[in-house]
Each structure stands twice: as C-alpha cells, then as structure tokens.
Design an enzyme around this catalytic site. Structure first.
Site, PDB file in Angstrom:
ATOM      1  N   GLU A 460      -4.146 -21.253  38.617  1.00 19.50           N
ATOM      2  CA  GLU A 460      -3.834 -20.255  39.642  1.00 19.50           C
ATOM      3  C   GLU A 460      -4.414 -20.700  40.983  1.00 19.50           C
ATOM      4  OE1 GLU A 460      -5.423 -16.668  37.902  1.00 19.50           O
ATOM      5  OE2 GLU A 460      -4.277 -17.068  36.069  1.00 19.50           O
ATOM      6  N   GLU A 491      -2.940 -16.574  32.226  1.00 15.38           N
ATOM      7  CA  GLU A 491      -4.010 -17.421  31.681  1.00 15.38           C
ATOM      8  C   GLU A 491      -3.653 -17.999  30.320  1.00 15.38           C
ATOM      9  OE1 GLU A 491      -4.558 -14.605  33.296  1.00 15.38           O
ATOM     10  OE2 GLU A 491      -5.824 -15.247  34.964  1.00 15.38           O
ATOM     11  N   ASP A 516     -14.571 -15.217  32.635  1.00 10.84           N
ATOM     12  CA  ASP A 516     -14.254 -13.855  32.188  1.00 10.84           C
ATOM     13  C   ASP A 516     -12.776 -13.749  31.789  1.00 10.84           C
ATOM     14  OD1 ASP A 516     -16.790 -12.197  33.591  1.00 10.84           O
ATOM     15  OD2 ASP A 516     -16.143 -14.011  34.632  1.00 10.84           O
ATOM     16  N   HIS A 560     -16.627 -10.352  36.328  1.00 10.34           N
ATOM     17  CA  HIS A 560     -16.586 -11.628  37.037  1.00 10.34           C
ATOM     18  C   HIS A 560     -17.934 -12.350  37.025  1.00 10.34           C
ATOM     19  CE1 HIS A 560     -12.803 -10.123  38.610  1.00 10.34           C
ATOM     20  NE2 HIS A 560     -12.576 -11.257  39.235  1.00 10.34           N
TER      21      HIS A 560
END
Ligand SMILES: Cc1ncc(C[n+]2csc(CCOP(=O)(O)OP(=O)(O)O)c2C)c(N)n1
Ligand SMILES: [Mg+2]
Length: 756
Positions: A460, A491, A516, A560
């Site tokens: 990404e 993902e 994460d 995160h």
C-alpha cells in the site's frame, strides 16, 4: 508522479453493465470431431479421466463402508470430501490447459489433481516421462512410458491419500492438501478461499517471468463469499497492470457450501458470475457454463485460456454442477436437500451424458465404454493395494522439509541485468559513514532489485509516495511501475499473491504498513506462506519477504502500536527477522530477499530515523547469528529491535553501579541463535529478556523456556522478562510510557535478579 490525473467526473449518466453469457455451448462431440477441434483419442481420454476421478472417489466410499480393504488390517483415516458428480469440471478444465499451466485447488480437489496429472503426463515427451518416472534410463515406447507414468500417478495419488511416504506430498498433506509442482499443481487448499490470492499471484508471477503460462484457480461457490476472493479478483483486475493477468477463476458451483445454499440463501445473486461486474469493465469476461457437460467446460476453458494468453485476463467462469454425496461422508445430506433435487441432477450425470456423446459420435461402443470403466476401477484398486503396502513416513524425519535453507547464490542470466530507468539512489553518508535505518532498508531493496529482475516490490502506498514511513522512496524512479507498484488496501491479497508469485519463481517483497494489520493476513501468512513447503512434501521454494513495521511510543494506541512478532513466530515455516540497527537492517534484508524461504521482516518505526554506520561495499548478514552488543560477566540481557537500545541504556546505568551486563541481540527470532544466548547465560548465570509485546505469549517467554532448558545448571536466579503489561497499547503518553520497557525498568529488574 502518476501518468493519470483524477479529475472531477460528476456529470449525470447511467452506468451500465454488459451481458454475461449463460450455458451457450451448443456443440456435440460429433460436431467437434467433424470440425477438427477434438480427436476421437482426445474424447476417449476425457472419458477415461472422468472414470479415473470417479473410481478414485468410489474407492474412498467403499473403504469407508468396509466394502473394500486394500490390506487386511487397513483402516482409512482422513477427510472424505468427494466430488462425485462434478467430474466434468475437473476434466473439461484440464483438457483445455497446457501441461505446464498452473492450477490451485480446493479441499474438494481429488478430481483436479488426478485430471491435472493425467493431462500433464499425456503432454510430456519421452524425456519428461522418464523424469517423472524417476528413471532416466527407462526403456520402452512413449506409449509404454506413458502407461507406466499413469500407473505411478495413480499410485502417488492414493499413497498421499493414505499419508504414505511415496505420496505426492510424502504424507505431509494428504488428500485434502495435494500438490505436484512437476505438473503445475500449486496445491489443494483446505482453507475455503485460501488459494484465491495464491492463484492471482501465480498468474501475475507467470506473466512477469514471461513463460507463457496461465493459472486457473478452482474454487467452490462458498469460497466466493470469503474476503480473499474479492481481494484477489480486485488485485488481478487492477488497471495499472497494462497487460491483463493470465488468471481464470473457475467457480465450481455445486450449489452448496457445506450445507449453506448459494441460491436463495447465503448470497443475494442467482449466478455468481455476476460478481465479475464488480471488478472491471470487462466484468472479468464472466460466463456461466453447464458444468455437467465436459465439452461445454472444455470449450469455455479453451476460450478463457486464450483470453489469458493474450494478456486480456482475468476471467471468471461459473460452472453449474452438483455434489452427489454430502459435504463429506459423515454428512448424510437429508436435512437440507430433497431427493427430487438430487435425482434431477443425477439425470444429467456428466459421465453418462458424455458416454452417450461418445456412442453417438461412433468413438467407442457400449462394450468398450464398459470395459474402460472396469479397467480404470481395477487400476485404482491396484493402486490402493500397492499404496497400502508401501512404507509410512519415518518419524525421525518429521522436521524434514520445513525450510529449504537455500538462497539464490547465482541469478540466472535472463534476470541478471534488469532494465533501470535511472541508477538507484544511494543515501549520502555523513562524516562518520552513517545513514538512516530507513535509507538502509531502501538501499538493500535497490541493490537486490538491481541484482535480480525477479525481485518486485509492492504494497500500500509504496510507489510514488515511498511508503507510509518513506522507507522506499526512490525505488519507483529507478525500477518503474512494472516492478514497484501500489496495491489496493488488501492486506490478505498482498501476502497471498506474494506466496503464489514466489511459488512460480518470482521473488516478491511486499509491505504491510503496520504489523497490527498482519491480523488481516493471518490465513495467508500462517496457513499458506508458512505451510506450502512442508505440507506439500518439502518441495516448494517460497522466496518471498513480507516487510512490516512495529511502532509504540507515538501515541497511536491499540491498533497501531502492537508488537505482534509472536504471531509470526508461532507458525513453523516462517523466518522472522527484527533488525535493531541500520547496518543490520540492510544486511539482513538483502539476505532475506535472497533466501528461498518466506521471511517476515519486521522494522521498527522509531528506528527509521536513527543513524548507523553502513558501508557502501556490499555485505550480507546471515540469519541465526546473534550479535553481542556489549560484553559483561554479571548477567545476560537479550533484547531485539528497538529494545536493544533500551537494554544498552540499561547496561550503562548498571555499569555506573559496577554491574557488567552482557547485551545480546539475536537479530533473527526464527532461526534463533540459542548457542549464543546459552553460552552467555552459562557465563553469567542470569538472564533478563526484554521485549515490548505484552508479557503473555510474547516471544521472550519462548526464549525463557529455551534458556531454562539449555542452561538450567548454570542459572543462579529465575529467568526474568521485562515486557509490556497485558493490555492493548494505551494512547495517553503517561500510560504508554508506563507500558513500554524503559532503561530504568530493565535496570531495576536486573538488580532484583542479581540480588537473588
Ligand atoms: C475458511 C474456512 N471456513 C470454513 C471451513 C469449513 N468448510 C470446509 S468446506 C466448506 C464448504 C465450502 O464450500 P464451497 O466453497 O462451495 O466448496 P464445496 O465444499 O462445495 O466444494 C466449509 C464451510 C473451512 N475449511 N475454511
Ligand atoms: Mg460448493
């Protein structure tokens, strides 16, 4: 900068979708032979292959019912997902492929595997058949060699079903996870939908490697409701791929998931082919096919293959068919479907229907058909008798095949001199020869991409933007969009496509922005990347790297800031790397990219802007070699990633008090340098382990166990772990600092265990 501007486009209009053909095949065997599209021999082979599939699965039914025993004391164990009734799909698809095209398959994949193998063998020349037979000096005509190869194929298939060493996957996979890389079978998958991204990645990889191969992903109707199917379709249809990916999904719609009914219950569409409309303007060339008619499937697959080979893919075929038995033999199917329904489908039985075509076309007589069926049934039974008598795997070899433990020492000439748009940038060294950790990452990637054209990098926002942490800035200007590209926020597909691409010979490096988000990839990471080598008999090479990052300390809180490395180390089959310095980041990443096993490479966000000395000359750092960052005699502190800095600062505090701590950075968690830690603890007698994950289940717990196992006699105090609290990382700076190990906390714990 991208070539395409995104300008406002808000004018009123109606968006329209095209038409999806359904069951348009109107041919017959007689007409196909007359038109020269099929030979009588090809028709016989189709029939024989359908008989083979049915004979294999009927054998399972008979063994389960104790009607047939391949050995007197034989007990059948394992899954019984039968595809009886669906043979036309497997055979129609494989008959239309080249022998070396790729497939992925499902838990109901006996037919795919048997048919793929049979058609690949039929396409082999004498040398290839001898190779398959494992006997380069085998004598006989090609026909004789083919007969022997087909017998071996039947034997290896049944042997795998029985979990035998001679099986296709050496008994590590069984019938539900069968693969044969020799014939392009990339594996059956017992995770519903689990293979979708692997298929897309294999197709992408095959195209990039320029070998003219395509990939067919065979999945069930149920699998199309799983997220990975949608991510994989989107990946395959991305418009930035100027050439369409040579991928065909064949949805084998047998009307049910386990018992959930596709039509009228668990989906909102009458035909799953409609879903193609979601992915590109061509609707993935979606088509609904009569999956009970082997010629209709063959015809559609031939056209799909041509579309793929012309770089016009991906393609979506939905084959309507029916599973005669229950989900498995423990499902008697009476609670959710009627006898009338079953009879209506059985009346369209693919083998009987094609037998009629064979008779009508004058290819075989009724007696010949009956004799062929009888012969195939006996051949399968013989294969079962031979397989049952063959040896089991050797328990002493249980660990064999997990890792290849090989690396790419020499790049094949074809990939040696990649075309560069410009020279990859080198980071400017400061007066002490130092660069930033994130620049070390970029340098490693750039060097490896310049060394080997098979290395591609995607994730990404990694292309024009250079990644969320700017660790890959400049790569696109050197290597172009063919080798550095953005993906959608998918993902699971990022990791899954890397698995497939690696299996066919590309060397993908992909990025998952935060660890994460690895949670979204866990099937692809833990069930696929980690398993495809061992489960398929220790044969696959999976040269892929997943780069990801851990944070903490930035107030990003629960989703995160986690340190989830133990989520990766818990799956045997993955190598896990956590560099603590710029020097290590570069040397280890280069090693990771050359490694032929899957590597999870975890960088630390707070280290990205730390500087370290990084030589301009090439170097590699081997996996499994710890770095003793500070020597000491009083206690051993083991820390990795950013916690090494914390441990070193703690050692400074302790030194001021006359305590000499030895600080060890293992650098790689899998493989782990147990010897270095053991030797140190044998010297110091005390071990303190530091990590920033919550204490319960953290990787330090594993190190603690290993220290106790290996250095028990030397320990003067219990092993101590300094980790985070068992809470999600909190946002408040006060709470977050309390949660993370600090030099003071580490030093305090050191003093405590020294006092014991
Ligand atoms: C991710 C996942 N969820 C659930 C299961 C349990 N399960 C195994 S097969 C199956 C049905 C799959 O349906 P479909 O994709 O249509 O394939 P079919 O069994 O009809 O060939 C289910 C729910 C599984 N193996 N994997
Ligand atoms: Mg189904």
């Amino acid at each position: 900068m991208r070539e395409l501007d995104v300008l406002p486009r808000c004018e009123a209009e109606t968006l329209r979708f095209g038409e999806i053909p359904k069951c348009r095949y109107a041919g017959s065997l007689r007409a196909e032979i007359a038109a020269g599209r099929l030979t009588p021999q090809a028709a016989r082979e189709m029939l024989e292959t359908m008989f083979l599939v049915r004979a294999f699965e009927s054998l399972i039914v008979d063994m389960k019912n104790n009607k047939f025993k391949p050995a007197p004391d034989f007990k059948f164990v394992g899954a019984t997902h039968l595809s009886i009734g669906q043979e036309a799909v497997a055979v129609g698809v494989m008959a239309a492929l080249h022998g070396d095209d790729y497939i992925t398959s499902s838990h109901r994949g006996h037919g795919h595997s048997i048919a793929k193998g049979a058609y690949a063998l039929r396409a082999m020349d004498e040398a290839q058949l001898k190779n398959f037979l494992g006997d380069p000096n085998a004598s006989g005509t090609r026909e004789e060699l083919l007969d022997r190869a087909m017998a071996l194929h039947r034997f290896k298939t049944v042997a795998e079903l029985f979990g035998k060493e001679a099986g296709y996957c050496r008994g590590r996979g069984g019938g539900m996870h069968i693969a044969d890389f020799n014939v392009g079978h990339l594996g059956a998958n017992a995770i519903v939908g689990g293979s979708c991204a692997i298929a897309a990645g294999a197709a992408f990889g095959a195209q990039r490697l320029g070998e003219g191969k395509i990939c067919v992903g065979l999945i069930g109707d149920g699998a199309t409701n799983n997220g990975i199917f949608h991510e994989a379709c989107n990946f395959a249809a991305m418009e930035q791929f100027k050439r369409g990916i040579p991928l065909t999904f064949v949805i084998e719609n047998n009307q049910y998931g386990m018992t959930g009914q596709q039509c009228g219950e668990v989906t909102g569409v009458d035909y799953l082919a409609r879903r193609g409309a979601a992915y590109n303007a061509e609707m993935m060339h979606a088509e609904v096919v009569d999956g009970m008619n082997v010629l209709a499937v063959w015809d559609a697959m031939l056209r799909a293959a041509e579309t793929c080979r012309n770089d016009q893919g991906p393609v979506l075929l939905e084959a309507l068919c029916y599973r005669y038995y229950g989900h498995s033999l423990s499902d008697n199917r009476t609670t959710y479907r009627t006898q009338e329904e079953e009879e209506a489908w059985r009346a369209r039985d693919p083998i009987r229907a094609f037998s009629r075509e064979i008779l009508d076309a004058g290819v075989m007589t009724e007696a010949e058909i009956a004799a062929l069926e009888q012969q195939v049934t006996e051949q399968m039974r013989q294969a079962a008798i031979d397989a049952a008598a063959s040896p089991d795997p050797d328990p002493a070899q249980i660990e064999e095949g997990l890792f290849s433990n090989t690396s790419c020492e020499e790049v094949p000439a074809r990939f040696k001199s990649p075309k560069l748009l410009e020279e990859p940038r080198r980071a400017r060294r400061d007066g002490q020869g130092r660069i930033l950790y994130r620049h070390a990452v970029a340098e490693a990637l750039a060097e490896e991409m310049a060394r080997d054209e098979r290395v591609v990098f995607y994730g990404e926002d990694v292309a024009d933007y250079g990644g969320a942490f700017q660790a890959t800035v400049g790569l696109i200007s050197a290597f172009g969009r063919e080798r550095v590209f953005n993906t959608a926020i998918s993902e699971a597909a990022i990791v899954g496509t890397a698995v497939g691409a690696a299996m066919v010979g590309l060397r993908p490096v992909c990025e998952i922005m935060y660890i994460d988000f690895m949670g979204l990839t866990m099937d692809q990471t833990g069930n696929q990347a980690a398993k495809v080598r061992y489960m398929f008999g220790g044969k696959a090479l999976v040269p892929m790297v997943v780069r990801t990052t851990v944070g903490g300390g930035k107030g990003y809180a629960g989703q995160h800031s986690q340190s989830l490395e133990a989520m990766c180390t818990m799956f045997p089959g993955l190598k896990v790397v956590m560099p603590s310095t710029a020097y290590d980041a570069k040397g280890l990443l280069k090693t990771a990219i050359r490694d032929n096993d899957p590597v999870i490479f975890i960088e630390h966000q707070l280290l990205y802007t730390e500087k370290g000395v990084v030589p301009e000359e090439e170097y590699l750092i081997p996996f499994g070699q710890a770095n003793i960052r500070r020597e000491g005699k009083d206690l051993t502190i083991v820390a990795y990633s950013r916690m090494v800095d914390v441990a070193l600062a703690a050692a400074e505090l302790l030194a001021a008090e006359g305590i000499e701590a030895e600080v060890i950075d293992p650098r790689t968690l899998i493989p782990f340098d147990y010897d270095a830690v053991t030797t140190s603890v044998q010297k110091t007698g005390r071990a303190l382990l530091v990590c920033q994950a919550p204490e319960t289940g953290c990787f330090a717990e594993h190190i603690a166990y290993q220290v106790q196992k290996r250095a028990w006699g030397s320990l003067k105090a219990p092993v101590r772990i300094v980790a985070a609290y068992n809470v999600p990382p909190p946002m408040s700076q006060v709470l977050e600092m309390e949660n993370l190990p600090t030099p003071e906390k580490v030093a305090r714990n050191a003093r405590e265990i020294l006092a014991m």
